[in-house]
Design a protein around this motif. Structure first.
Motif, mmCIF file in Angstrom:
data_model
loop_
_atom_site.group_PDB
_atom_site.id
_atom_site.type_symbol
_atom_site.label_atom_id
_atom_site.label_comp_id
_atom_site.label_asym_id
_atom_site.label_seq_id
_atom_site.Cartn_x
_atom_site.Cartn_y
_atom_site.Cartn_z
ATOM 1 N N SER A 86 0.744 -0.751 -0.085
ATOM 2 C CA SER A 86 -0.304 0.050 0.558
ATOM 3 C C SER A 86 0.712 1.343 -0.351
ATOM 4 O O SER A 86 1.968 1.161 0.231
ATOM 5 C CB SER A 86 -0.624 0.268 1.688
ATOM 6 N N LEU A 87 0.377 2.317 -0.435
ATOM 7 C CA LEU A 87 1.103 3.469 -1.050
ATOM 8 C C LEU A 87 0.759 4.692 0.370
ATOM 9 O O LEU A 87 0.023 4.369 1.208
ATOM 10 C CB LEU A 87 1.119 4.525 -2.011
ATOM 11 N N GLY A 88 1.980 5.444 0.638
ATOM 12 C CA GLY A 88 2.047 6.665 1.056
ATOM 13 C C GLY A 88 2.020 6.384 3.012
ATOM 14 O O GLY A 88 1.105 6.882 4.036
ATOM 15 N N TRP A 89 2.360 5.392 3.626
ATOM 16 C CA TRP A 89 1.938 5.007 4.963
ATOM 17 C C TRP A 89 3.397 6.013 5.796
ATOM 18 O O TRP A 89 4.351 5.861 4.978
ATOM 19 C CB TRP A 89 1.798 4.031 5.222
ATOM 20 N N PHE A 90 3.039 6.013 6.704
ATOM 21 C CA PHE A 90 4.666 6.609 7.337
ATOM 22 C C PHE A 90 4.529 5.168 8.558
ATOM 23 O O PHE A 90 3.954 4.823 8.825
ATOM 24 C CB PHE A 90 3.378 7.687 8.783
ATOM 25 N N LYS A 91 5.956 5.430 8.915
ATOM 26 C CA LYS A 91 6.510 4.048 9.166
ATOM 27 C C LYS A 91 6.597 4.310 10.793
ATOM 28 O O LYS A 91 7.369 5.137 11.460
ATOM 29 C CB LYS A 91 7.908 3.992 9.050
ATOM 30 N N THR A 92 5.694 3.868 11.980
ATOM 31 C CA THR A 92 5.655 3.765 13.183
ATOM 32 C C THR A 92 6.054 2.574 13.444
ATOM 33 O O THR A 92 6.007 0.897 12.853
ATOM 34 C CB THR A 92 4.244 3.896 13.301
ATOM 35 N N PRO A 93 7.195 2.596 14.871
ATOM 36 C CA PRO A 93 7.164 1.306 15.163
ATOM 37 C C PRO A 93 5.503 0.138 15.103
ATOM 38 O O PRO A 93 6.399 -1.079 15.310
ATOM 39 C CB PRO A 93 7.506 1.787 16.928
ATOM 40 N N GLU A 94 4.463 0.225 15.742
ATOM 41 C CA GLU A 94 3.238 0.017 15.233
ATOM 42 C C GLU A 94 3.658 -1.002 14.333
ATOM 43 O O GLU A 94 3.406 -2.034 13.850
ATOM 44 C CB GLU A 94 2.039 0.039 15.966
ATOM 45 N N ARG A 95 3.492 -0.235 12.914
ATOM 46 C CA ARG A 95 3.396 -1.021 11.419
ATOM 47 C C ARG A 95 4.385 -1.700 11.660
ATOM 48 O O ARG A 95 4.294 -2.586 10.478
ATOM 49 C CB ARG A 95 3.188 -0.404 10.761
ATOM 50 N N GLN A 96 5.788 -1.695 11.916
ATOM 51 C CA GLN A 96 6.759 -2.262 12.016
ATOM 52 C C GLN A 96 6.942 -3.852 12.677
ATOM 53 O O GLN A 96 7.661 -4.578 11.878
ATOM 54 C CB GLN A 96 7.865 -1.589 12.274
ATOM 55 N N GLN A 97 5.841 -4.421 13.360
ATOM 56 C CA GLN A 97 5.995 -4.866 13.676
ATOM 57 C C GLN A 97 5.093 -5.994 13.028
ATOM 58 O O GLN A 97 5.465 -7.866 13.187
ATOM 59 C CB GLN A 97 4.736 -5.615 14.798
ATOM 60 N N PHE A 98 3.961 -5.706 11.788
ATOM 61 C CA PHE A 98 3.795 -6.629 11.065
ATOM 62 C C PHE A 98 3.922 -6.260 9.500
ATOM 63 O O PHE A 98 3.464 -6.771 8.701
ATOM 64 C CB PHE A 98 2.619 -6.914 11.310
ATOM 65 N N ALA A 99 4.760 -5.091 9.392
ATOM 66 C CA ALA A 99 4.952 -4.792 8.039
ATOM 67 C C ALA A 99 6.121 -4.089 7.349
ATOM 68 O O ALA A 99 7.242 -4.403 8.643
ATOM 69 C CB ALA A 99 4.443 -3.629 7.256
ATOM 70 N N ASN A 100 6.779 -4.143 6.339
ATOM 71 C CA ASN A 100 8.405 -4.187 5.644
ATOM 72 C C ASN A 100 7.659 -2.524 4.859
ATOM 73 O O ASN A 100 6.502 -2.450 4.852
ATOM 74 C CB ASN A 100 8.935 -4.448 5.182
ATOM 75 N N PHE A 101 8.886 -1.922 4.793
ATOM 76 C CA PHE A 101 8.874 -0.269 4.538
ATOM 77 C C PHE A 101 9.394 0.611 3.608
ATOM 78 O O PHE A 101 10.832 -0.582 3.978
ATOM 79 C CB PHE A 101 8.924 0.881 5.153
ATOM 80 N N SER A 102 9.260 0.808 2.248
ATOM 81 C CA SER A 102 10.456 0.799 1.250
ATOM 82 C C SER A 102 11.018 1.816 1.762
ATOM 83 O O SER A 102 10.768 2.697 2.785
ATOM 84 C CB SER A 102 9.636 1.465 -0.133
ATOM 85 N N LEU A 103 12.252 2.980 0.802
ATOM 86 C CA LEU A 103 12.751 4.045 1.457
ATOM 87 C C LEU A 103 11.457 4.945 1.481
ATOM 88 O O LEU A 103 10.480 4.297 0.441
ATOM 89 C CB LEU A 103 13.753 4.371 0.437
ATOM 90 N N PRO A 104 11.623 6.311 2.006
ATOM 91 C CA PRO A 104 10.614 7.055 1.465
ATOM 92 C C PRO A 104 10.423 7.634 0.011
ATOM 93 O O PRO A 104 11.240 8.284 -0.710
ATOM 94 C CB PRO A 104 11.337 8.765 2.123
ATOM 95 N N ILE A 105 9.033 7.815 -0.550
ATOM 96 C CA ILE A 105 8.928 7.967 -1.468
ATOM 97 C C ILE A 105 8.122 9.771 -1.728
ATOM 98 O O ILE A 105 7.655 9.932 -2.623
ATOM 99 C CB ILE A 105 7.989 7.554 -2.962
ATOM 100 N N TYR A 106 7.962 10.188 -0.878
ATOM 101 C CA TYR A 106 7.277 11.382 -0.488
ATOM 102 C C TYR A 106 6.807 11.970 1.419
ATOM 103 O O TYR A 106 7.148 11.331 1.949
ATOM 104 C CB TYR A 106 5.567 11.374 -0.816
ATOM 105 N N VAL A 107 7.235 13.206 0.982
ATOM 106 C CA VAL A 107 7.385 13.971 2.172
ATOM 107 C C VAL A 107 6.125 15.400 2.469
ATOM 108 O O VAL A 107 6.445 16.013 1.519
ATOM 109 C CB VAL A 107 8.735 15.311 3.016
ATOM 110 N N ASN A 108 5.325 15.028 2.888
ATOM 111 C CA ASN A 108 4.301 15.922 3.799
ATOM 112 C C ASN A 108 5.122 17.654 4.161
ATOM 113 O O ASN A 108 6.067 17.968 3.735
ATOM 114 C CB ASN A 108 3.808 15.998 4.542
#
Length: 251
Positions: A86-108
């Motif tokens: 899925s696209l555009g998600w913030f990388k949080t400690p809670e989400r890192q428990q069940f998901a992997n993340f790309s390098l950042p693709i956008y900054v607000n």
């Protein structure tokens, strides 16, 4: 013998040739969150981050299959044992428990307080979000399950009793603000015009107010289920560096 070997090699290249350099397909789940991602009338995915993702995935030679679903369904898919993203998600400690993340693709850009213009005088004494919430006079509206980034999430967690959680999208959230179900919501400035258009309401009714304790904008990432192979993740990361570069840290 040589002729037979060359014939066999020719058949082998015929079958594998079209797949050389292709990393495969990736199911990408998104929901209605303009201007980052939304569904057009023809059913196609569109938006700022969708367009960035298409560019990145094309560079990585990955075919994206977009699926428009409710926000809660996305987290279900990411926590499943199937390859999904899925696209555009913030990388949080809670989400890192069940998901992997790309390098950042956008900054607000930094979020601001979005309020009804008729209430501007009530907000005028406050120049910080913490002070606004500590006053006890205001209720904040938030989409349930969405993060504002680690620092803001930590601040807002102290004021859950002054928060209205909405199991919908930001368009519905805006409509509830317009109906005075709560006093304000948080929005980066780039979201405002598209959101007002989607909600079919007038900008004249609303205003943005910057707060001095809201940090710089959040980094947004591609979020992957654990079933997505690390080779594919690295391949997409390389495409991010090629197409976008390394974005400066936000929060």
């Amino acid at each position: 013998m040589l002729k037979q070997a060359l014939l066999c090699l020719g058949f082998l290249l015929l079958f594998i040739g079209p797949q050389i350099g292709i990393a495969g397909t990736l199911d990408i789940y998104y929901f209605e969150y303009p201007p980052y991602y939304h569904q057009l009338e023809n059913g196609q995915a569109s938006g700022i981050i969708v367009d960035l993702a298409r560019k990145i995935l094309a560079s990585a030679q990955v075919e994206a299959k977009f699926h428009f679903v409710p926000a809660k369904r996305i987290l279900h898919e990411i926590q499943s044992d199937r390859p999904a993203a899925s696209l555009g998600w913030f990388k949080t400690p809670e989400r890192q428990q069940f998901a992997n993340f790309s390098l950042p693709i956008y900054v607000n850009r930094p979020a601001e307080v979005f309020l009804l213009r008729e209430n501007e005088h009530k907000f005028r004494p406050y120049d910080s979000l913490e002070g606004l919430l500590q006053s006890g006079q205001f209720f904040l509206g938030r989409v349930q399950g969405l993060s504002e980034g680690p620092r803001l999430d930590a601040m807002l967690a102290k004021y859950e009793h002054k928060t209205v959680q909405v199991a919908a999208d930001t368009v519905r959230l805006l409509k509830m603000l317009e109906s005075r179900r709560f006093d304000f919501m948080l929005l980066p400035p780039e979201e405002v015009d598209v959101l007002l258009h989607a909600a079919q309401t007038s900008r004249d009714k609303f205003m943005l107010r910057a707060m001095n304790d809201i940090p710089q904008g959040n980094l947004r990432h591609i979020m992957y289920s654990k079933a997505v192979g690390q080779d594919l993740v690295r391949r997409i990361d390389q495409a991010i560096l090629t197409e976008i570069g390394m974005l400066p840290a936000g929060q």
